[in-house]
Write a protein that holds these residues in place. Structure first.
Motif, short mmCIF file in Angstrom:
data_model
loop_
_atom_site.label_atom_id
_atom_site.label_comp_id
_atom_site.label_asym_id
_atom_site.label_seq_id
_atom_site.Cartn_x
_atom_site.Cartn_y
_atom_site.Cartn_z
N ALA A 29 41.61 33.21 67.02
CA ALA A 29 40.26 32.59 66.68
C ALA A 29 40.20 32.43 65.13
O ALA A 29 39.75 31.44 64.63
CB ALA A 29 39.27 33.46 66.83
N ARG A 30 41.19 33.00 64.36
CA ARG A 30 41.26 32.87 62.93
C ARG A 30 42.55 33.10 62.51
O ARG A 30 43.17 33.94 62.90
CB ARG A 30 40.23 33.90 62.26
N VAL A 31 42.92 32.42 61.36
CA VAL A 31 44.27 32.74 60.79
C VAL A 31 43.85 33.10 59.21
O VAL A 31 43.18 32.18 58.62
CB VAL A 31 45.11 31.42 60.78
N LEU A 32 44.18 34.29 58.89
CA LEU A 32 43.84 34.90 57.81
C LEU A 32 44.97 34.84 56.83
O LEU A 32 46.09 35.19 56.93
CB LEU A 32 43.60 36.47 57.58
N LEU A 33 44.78 34.07 55.45
CA LEU A 33 45.71 34.18 54.39
C LEU A 33 45.45 35.36 53.46
O LEU A 33 44.32 35.56 52.92
CB LEU A 33 45.44 32.69 53.60
N VAL A 34 46.60 36.21 53.35
CA VAL A 34 46.50 37.56 52.79
C VAL A 34 47.40 37.55 51.50
O VAL A 34 48.35 36.84 51.64
CB VAL A 34 46.79 38.65 53.59
N ALA A 35 47.04 37.90 50.23
CA ALA A 35 47.65 38.10 49.30
C ALA A 35 47.87 39.74 48.71
O ALA A 35 46.90 40.46 48.92
CB ALA A 35 47.15 37.30 47.93
N SER A 36 48.93 40.10 48.28
CA SER A 36 49.00 41.50 47.77
C SER A 36 49.96 41.52 46.66
O SER A 36 50.54 40.56 46.28
CB SER A 36 49.55 42.47 48.98
N THR A 37 49.72 42.91 45.95
CA THR A 37 50.88 42.86 44.79
C THR A 37 51.49 44.19 44.62
O THR A 37 50.89 45.01 45.20
CB THR A 37 50.27 42.61 43.30
N GLU A 38 52.69 44.22 44.23
CA GLU A 38 53.29 45.89 44.48
C GLU A 38 52.86 46.36 43.12
O GLU A 38 52.83 47.54 42.89
CB GLU A 38 54.85 45.66 44.45
N GLU A 39 52.88 45.66 41.96
CA GLU A 39 52.64 46.34 40.52
C GLU A 39 51.26 45.77 40.05
O GLU A 39 51.03 44.42 40.08
CB GLU A 39 53.76 46.08 39.39
N GLY A 40 50.47 46.60 39.42
CA GLY A 40 49.15 45.92 38.61
C GLY A 40 48.42 45.72 39.73
O GLY A 40 48.33 46.29 41.04
N ALA A 41 47.16 45.13 39.31
CA ALA A 41 46.13 44.60 40.34
C ALA A 41 46.18 43.07 40.49
O ALA A 41 46.82 42.38 39.62
CB ALA A 41 44.90 44.97 39.87
N LEU A 42 45.51 42.51 41.30
CA LEU A 42 45.17 40.94 41.54
C LEU A 42 44.72 40.25 40.47
O LEU A 42 44.84 39.01 40.07
CB LEU A 42 44.49 40.64 42.99
N ARG A 43 43.90 41.07 39.62
CA ARG A 43 43.22 40.49 38.35
C ARG A 43 44.45 39.81 37.41
O ARG A 43 43.99 38.88 36.51
CB ARG A 43 42.43 41.27 37.88
N ASP A 44 45.54 40.53 37.40
CA ASP A 44 46.83 40.08 36.61
C ASP A 44 47.34 38.98 37.21
O ASP A 44 48.16 38.38 36.22
CB ASP A 44 47.79 41.34 36.70
#
Length: 503
Positions: free
Chosen positions: A83-98
């Motif tokens: 029903a949906r294809v989700l686009l996912v982002a992640s980071t190993e170091e720091g936070a996504l605000r960086d």
């Protein structure tokens, strides 16, 4: 015209083959294919750099040298259960605000931007559902989601049904029945007589010349064995509750769900047929896909490719006669790979990279076009689910012996060949096909027997829609060689994703 969205906005997109660009270096990108419940059906519904192609072939992931990650989503080929294809982002170091300049851009089949979303409010999250493509009113829409997870991929995975346990837990053994002797009163202690049975009183102690003895303490009845009760179902928290949980609480919850699934599962689940790990598959070179675009007739040269058989995915937007041929070292044309008058032609064909690693192709075309050079390991997998496609294509069968049912709906030649790969270890060649298993003209249905995998199924010609699915699949004997002797089985996709394995 591009339409910029803000968090929470949505817009219709064409039901076509779209390209989605995620821009911002230093982040990992993945896609989750989920059902109406918002949950994946299993590890195979996770598409990430370590497993960049979904089994359906409809969702693919690739990364450019500049750090742009491309998600190719052929919405016409997404399975109905998704029903949906989700686009996912992640980071190993720091936070996504960086992650500076984090954005998502959707491009239509003609390369123009359909819709875009710039992520401007990322905070302490280390994982985020950036956006989603979802079904609506018979078509597809794009939504700017921006849902972050401060506990990273673990929390995101638990929210979407991904099993994050290290390995399947063994179902607990049923409690053994307690030995009756263990619950009987000691032999030296007489059991009290039932109240309804009269008992003759013994002679008074005084009459026997003895001191009165204290009355014996009553012996309690043995406790009744406790009746087993079903364990309570594990908690299914909302997204808001998950955000308030610590990483340790998330892991504990995931372990509880894994235990519940293990207890509900059959004692001896059927074993799945072995499937080769694409990175260890011994037939054909493995390399990063190459993409070339252009307009009208041209000569395409791709250098520094490993020698051996490869797939070329061709998308032609023009009209009239169009064709594709390999060129040898003297620039002479080889056998035709594509010869069509179909408007909007798309297909996958088989060719080979010479020993010097330089692939040259002569293209006769009108209008815009795109060519992708792909390793054979990215061939779509045949399964018992119906695979719908169009034109020439290359499929891979990895199970035991089976029958494969084709339904061709075109009016031209439909030609299919099998390359049996078991035991074939030369990555620079393909074993001979032994001839066509199907070579017919016009619409028809054919079911043909399939040898034990791995088998490369090549639809050499077929200008029209067609489908294929496996029937009567038998377990794999394990005698075929998918890679080097003693090659370990494919690791769990979910664990590889959570550990950010890049294949």
């Amino acid at each position: 015209m591009m339409r910029g969205l803000i968090k929470g906005d949505n817009a219709f997109v064409p039901t076509a083959a779209l390209r989605v660009a995620v821009r911002s270096g230093g982040i990992d990108v993945a896609a989750l294919l989920v059902t109406e419940t918002g949950r994946v059906r299993g590890d195979a519904d996770i598409v990430f750099p370590g497993a960049p192609v979904h089994a359906s072939g409809a969702v693919r992931l690739a990364e450019d040298e500049d750090g742009t990650v491309w998600l190719d989503a052929d919405l016409t080929g997404v399975e109905e259960a998704v029903a949906r294809v989700l686009l996912v982002a992640s980071t190993e170091e720091g936070a996504l605000r960086d992650a500076r300049g984090l954005s998502v851009e959707v491009l239509g089949p003609d390369g123009t931007t359909v819709v875009a979303y710039e992520v401007t409010d990322a905070g302490d999250e280390t994982a985020m559902v950036l956006a989603e493509l979802y079904r609506r009113s018979g078509g597809w829409k794009f939504r700017a989601v921006g849902q972050g997870y401060v506990d990273g991929l673990t929390g995101l995975a638990a929210d979407h049904g991904v099993d994050v346990s290290e390995e399947p837990r063994e179902a607990p053994r049923p409690a053994q029945a307690q030995d009756p002797a263990a619950i009987q009163a000691p032999v030296a202690t007489p059991a009290p007589a039932p109240a309804s049975v009269p008992v003759q009183a013994p002679a008074p102690p005084a009459a026997q010349g003895l001191a009165p003895a204290p009355a014996p303490a009553p012996v309690p009845d043995p406790p009744a064995p406790a009746q087993p009760s079903a364990p309570p179902a594990p908690l299914r928290p909302t997204r808001e509750q998950l955000l308030d949980m610590t990483p340790d609480q998330i892991r504990a919850l995931a372990a509880e769900h894994a235990r519940a699934r293990a207890e509900a599962a059959p004692a001896t689940p059927p074993e799945a047929a072995p499937r080769p790990d694409a990175s260890a598959w011994s037939c054909g070179p493995v390399f990063k896909p190459r993409t070339v675009t252009g307009r009208d007739s041209d000569v395409i040269t791709e250098k520094d490719l490993p020698p051996g058989p490869v797939m070329v995915e061709v998308t032609l937007k023009g009209e009239g006669y169009q064709g594709l041929w390999p060129l040898d070292d003297s620039n002479a044309k080889g056998s035709s790979l594509v010869s069509t008058t179909e408007k909007g032609f798309r297909g996958r064909v088989l060719t080979s990279v010479p020993a010097h690693g330089r692939l040259r192709l002569r293209l006769q075309a009108s209008g815009s076009w795109e060519l992708r050079v792909l390793p054979l390991s990215e061939a779509r997998r045949l399964s018992e689910r119906r695979l719908e496609t169009w034109g020439p294509d290359i499929l891979l069968h990895t199970g035991g012996t089976a029958d494969v049912a084709f339904h061709y709906r075109g009016d031209s030649n439909f030609i299919v060949r099998f390359h049996k790969l078991a035991g074939h270890t030369d990555t620079t060649t393909l074993p001979n096909s032994g001839g066509s298993v199907i070579s017919e003209i016009g619409e028809r249905r054919d079911t043909v027997p399939m040898p034990e995998g791995p088998v490369l199924v090549v639809v050499v010609h077929g200008e029209g829609a067609w489908s294929a699915r496996l029937k009567d699949v038998q377990p794999h004997s394990g005698g075929g060689s998918f890679g080097a002797p003693g090659q370990p089985s494919e690791p769990r996709r979910a664990l590889s994703w959570l550990r950010r394995s890049r294949g």
